[in-house]
Every structure is written in C-alpha cells, then in structure tokens.
Design a protein around this motif. Structure first.
Motif, PDB file in Angstrom:
ATOM      1  N   UNK A  66       0.832  -1.200   0.000  1.00  0.00           N
ATOM      2  CA  UNK A  66       0.000   0.000   0.000  1.00  0.00           C
ATOM      3  C   UNK A  66       0.862   1.242   0.000  1.00  0.00           C
ATOM      4  N   UNK A  67       0.534   2.185  -0.862  1.00  0.00           N
ATOM      5  CA  UNK A  67       1.368   3.379  -1.000  1.00  0.00           C
ATOM      6  C   UNK A  67       1.247   4.312   0.197  1.00  0.00           C
ATOM      7  N   UNK A  68       0.218   4.152   1.007  1.00  0.00           N
ATOM      8  CA  UNK A  68       0.063   5.006   2.183  1.00  0.00           C
ATOM      9  C   UNK A  68       0.766   4.450   3.411  1.00  0.00           C
ATOM     10  N   UNK A  69       0.733   3.131   3.581  1.00  0.00           N
ATOM     11  CA  UNK A  69       1.302   2.526   4.780  1.00  0.00           C
ATOM     12  C   UNK A  69       2.665   1.889   4.553  1.00  0.00           C
ATOM     13  N   UNK A  70       2.979   1.558   3.274  1.00  0.00           N
ATOM     14  CA  UNK A  70       4.225   0.865   2.980  1.00  0.00           C
ATOM     15  C   UNK A  70       4.207  -0.598   3.373  1.00  0.00           C
ATOM     16  N   UNK A  71       3.045  -1.119   3.733  1.00  0.00           N
ATOM     17  CA  UNK A  71       2.910  -2.500   4.173  1.00  0.00           C
ATOM     18  C   UNK A  71       2.044  -3.284   3.184  1.00  0.00           C
ATOM     19  N   UNK A  72       2.244  -4.608   3.102  1.00  0.00           N
ATOM     20  CA  UNK A  72       1.401  -5.411   2.212  1.00  0.00           C
ATOM     21  C   UNK A  72      -0.025  -5.497   2.739  1.00  0.00           C
ATOM     22  N   UNK A  73      -0.981  -5.474   1.821  1.00  0.00           N
ATOM     23  CA  UNK A  73      -2.386  -5.567   2.234  1.00  0.00           C
ATOM     24  C   UNK A  73      -2.863  -7.014   2.271  1.00  0.00           C
ATOM     25  N   UNK A  74      -2.173  -7.913   1.581  1.00  0.00           N
ATOM     26  CA  UNK A  74      -2.409  -9.352   1.718  1.00  0.00           C
ATOM     27  C   UNK A  74      -1.048 -10.041   1.751  1.00  0.00           C
ATOM     28  N   UNK A  75      -1.009 -11.256   2.319  1.00  0.00           N
ATOM     29  CA  UNK A  75       0.276 -11.934   2.446  1.00  0.00           C
ATOM     30  C   UNK A  75       0.575 -12.775   1.204  1.00  0.00           C
ATOM     31  N   UNK A  76       1.782 -13.303   1.163  1.00  0.00           N
ATOM     32  CA  UNK A  76       2.221 -14.027  -0.026  1.00  0.00           C
ATOM     33  C   UNK A  76       1.436 -15.316  -0.270  1.00  0.00           C
ATOM     34  N   UNK A  77       1.155 -16.143   0.740  1.00  0.00           N
ATOM     35  CA  UNK A  77       0.380 -17.363   0.447  1.00  0.00           C
ATOM     36  C   UNK A  77      -0.977 -17.069  -0.187  1.00  0.00           C
ATOM     37  N   UNK A  78      -1.669 -16.048   0.297  1.00  0.00           N
ATOM     38  CA  UNK A  78      -2.960 -15.698  -0.309  1.00  0.00           C
ATOM     39  C   UNK A  78      -2.753 -15.148  -1.713  1.00  0.00           C
ATOM     40  N   UNK A  79      -1.772 -14.269  -1.885  1.00  0.00           N
ATOM     41  CA  UNK A  79      -1.433 -13.726  -3.201  1.00  0.00           C
ATOM     42  C   UNK A  79      -1.213 -14.867  -4.199  1.00  0.00           C
ATOM     43  N   UNK A  80      -0.419 -15.852  -3.790  1.00  0.00           N
ATOM     44  CA  UNK A  80      -0.107 -16.966  -4.690  1.00  0.00           C
ATOM     45  C   UNK A  80      -1.348 -17.801  -4.996  1.00  0.00           C
ATOM     46  N   UNK A  81      -2.186 -18.026  -3.986  1.00  0.00           N
ATOM     47  CA  UNK A  81      -3.391 -18.837  -4.205  1.00  0.00           C
ATOM     48  C   UNK A  81      -4.357 -18.148  -5.157  1.00  0.00           C
ATOM     49  N   UNK A  82      -4.542 -16.843  -5.003  1.00  0.00           N
ATOM     50  CA  UNK A  82      -5.453 -16.104  -5.876  1.00  0.00           C
ATOM     51  C   UNK A  82      -4.955 -16.101  -7.313  1.00  0.00           C
ATOM     52  N   UNK A  83      -3.665 -15.885  -7.502  1.00  0.00           N
ATOM     53  CA  UNK A  83      -3.127 -15.845  -8.863  1.00  0.00           C
ATOM     54  C   UNK A  83      -3.067 -17.229  -9.498  1.00  0.00           C
ATOM     55  N   UNK A  84      -2.856 -18.251  -8.689  1.00  0.00           N
ATOM     56  CA  UNK A  84      -2.883 -19.610  -9.230  1.00  0.00           C
ATOM     57  C   UNK A  84      -4.275 -19.936  -9.767  1.00  0.00           C
ATOM     58  N   UNK A  85      -5.299 -19.520  -9.043  1.00  0.00           N
ATOM     59  CA  UNK A  85      -6.673 -19.757  -9.512  1.00  0.00           C
ATOM     60  C   UNK A  85      -6.948 -19.014 -10.805  1.00  0.00           C
ATOM     61  N   UNK A  86      -6.276 -17.854 -10.968  1.00  0.00           N
ATOM     62  CA  UNK A  86      -6.444 -17.061 -12.187  1.00  0.00           C
ATOM     63  C   UNK A  86      -5.563 -17.550 -13.326  1.00  0.00           C
TER      64      UNK A  86
END
Length: 219
Positions: A37-57
């Motif tokens: 996130x450009x305001x907080x500098x922190x990720x809004x979702x973690x890597x395992x979820x990121x990977x699972x969502x993109x794998x489904x896509x």
C-alpha cells in the motif's frame, strides 16, 4: 469506519469465482498492481494468499506485483490491513462506490449475483467510462515513464460545480487505468469524497504511477 478488522470470506468459493473469470480471459482487462500500500508501505495481503489467488487465475505473478483485478477486486476482501482510508474491502462492501456508479449498493458484493462474478460486474461498470469518459466527468491524462495513464471521476448524478457547492463535498467514483496497446487496462476504482478538481490538479502536477499501480508486465 469499521474499527475492528473484518472477517475474511471463505477462500474456496472466491477461488471458484476467479477461475470463472480466468476461463473468460477477464483479467486481461486489468493491468498490474502491487500489494504494498502506498500510504502505509505494508502489504495488504500476504504471499500465500497472493499466490493462491493468482494460481486460480492461471497467472504467473511474482509477489508483490500481480494482476490488479486479482488483487483489488478479490484480494481486498481478505485484507485486514487498516489504511488511512479504512479497510480495502470497504469500497466493495459499503455501497458508496456502487451508488456513485449508478449501481445497486450491493452490486459489487462477492455473491450478490449468481449469474456473474464481481470482477465481471466491476469491469462492466468502469472500463467503458475509462475508455470513453462521459462529458460531465472530470478527466485527466498523464504520461508516466512512457505510459499513458488516465483518471476519470464520475458520479451517478453528474459532477458539477453547483452540486459541489450545494453539498460541500460529494462522493464520486474514481477510476484509474493505463493504456496498453490500443486499449485501456483498469488499475483500480474507489469512492472519493471531496472536490475532484483537487485530485485532477494533483494528478497533473505530480506525474507518477498511483493508487498502487506497478510497472506493466506480462503475467
């Protein structure tokens, strides 16, 4: 604004929605975004979820940069990161964005329409406005590192000086995208309170990728 972190939805039905979109190649209408996130500098979702969502896509994304539709339309429902503007899922859940786009308040909820997906509904409501902004919209374009970027601010009852003067502030829908080839790709959309002229002026004065957009890449 919600004060406690939202409860994420069940993952399996969301992965099914993403797979439906993938079969129809709907993610190609969205550009690339970062989960930082450009305001907080922190990720809004973690890597395992990121990977699972993109794998489904069916997309080969490399954390933290992935498809903006995957991250914004689906990933944000799972985000428990609090930003200065609330939780990321608020845009889909509270109905303000939908109303500004002339849609029913629940239109962008995950399972509000069994005949379509959230990504399908969001894309249908916003991409035509990015491609051909209405005459009463506030629009600005800027070239950033050789990329054409565009912001469009719209409201269901129009954005006019009289409306702003009467209301003091107003809720409009901000739509942001980047041109790729002959067409535009969506990056994000969210409700905006306040004067859209201020947003347009800043967009033109400070030319950079915005709202968590990332340099374009093939996924």
């Amino acid at each position: 604004m919600q004060t406690s972190a939202p409860q994420p939805p069940d993952l399996a039905p969301v992965l099914d929605l993403i797979a439906q979109d993938a079969r129809q190649n709907r993610f190609s209408r969205w550009g690339t975004s970062t989960v930082i996130d450009e305001n907080t500098g922190e990720p809004v979702i973690d890597r395992p979820l990121f990977d699972a969502l993109h794998a489904a896509a069916g997309l080969d994304a490399q954390y933290p940069i992935g498809n903006a539709g995957v991250i914004h339309v689906y990933g944000y429902w799972f985000s428990t990161a609090l930003t200065p503007y609330g939780y990321k899922r608020d845009r889909w859940q509270n109905g303000e964005l939908a109303a500004a786009l002339g849609q029913p308040e629940t239109r962008f909820h995950l399972f509000s329409d069994p005949t379509s997906t959230p990504l399908q509904r969001v894309t249908a409501a916003t991409l035509p406005l990015l491609r051909q902004p209405p005459t009463d919209a506030k629009v600005a374009g800027a070239q950033v590192d050789g990329l054409d970027t565009r912001v469009v601010l719209v409201a269901a009852d129009g954005i006019t000086a009289d409306r702003l003067a009467a209301n003091g502030s107003s809720i409009c829908a901000l739509i942001y995208g980047i041109r790729r080839g002959e067409d535009w790709q969506l990056i994000t959309t969210f409700p905006l309170a306040g004067d859209p002229d201020v947003v347009v002026a800043d967009f033109l004065a400070d030319r950079r990728l915005r709202w968590n957009a990332a340099p374009q890449r093939d996924l």
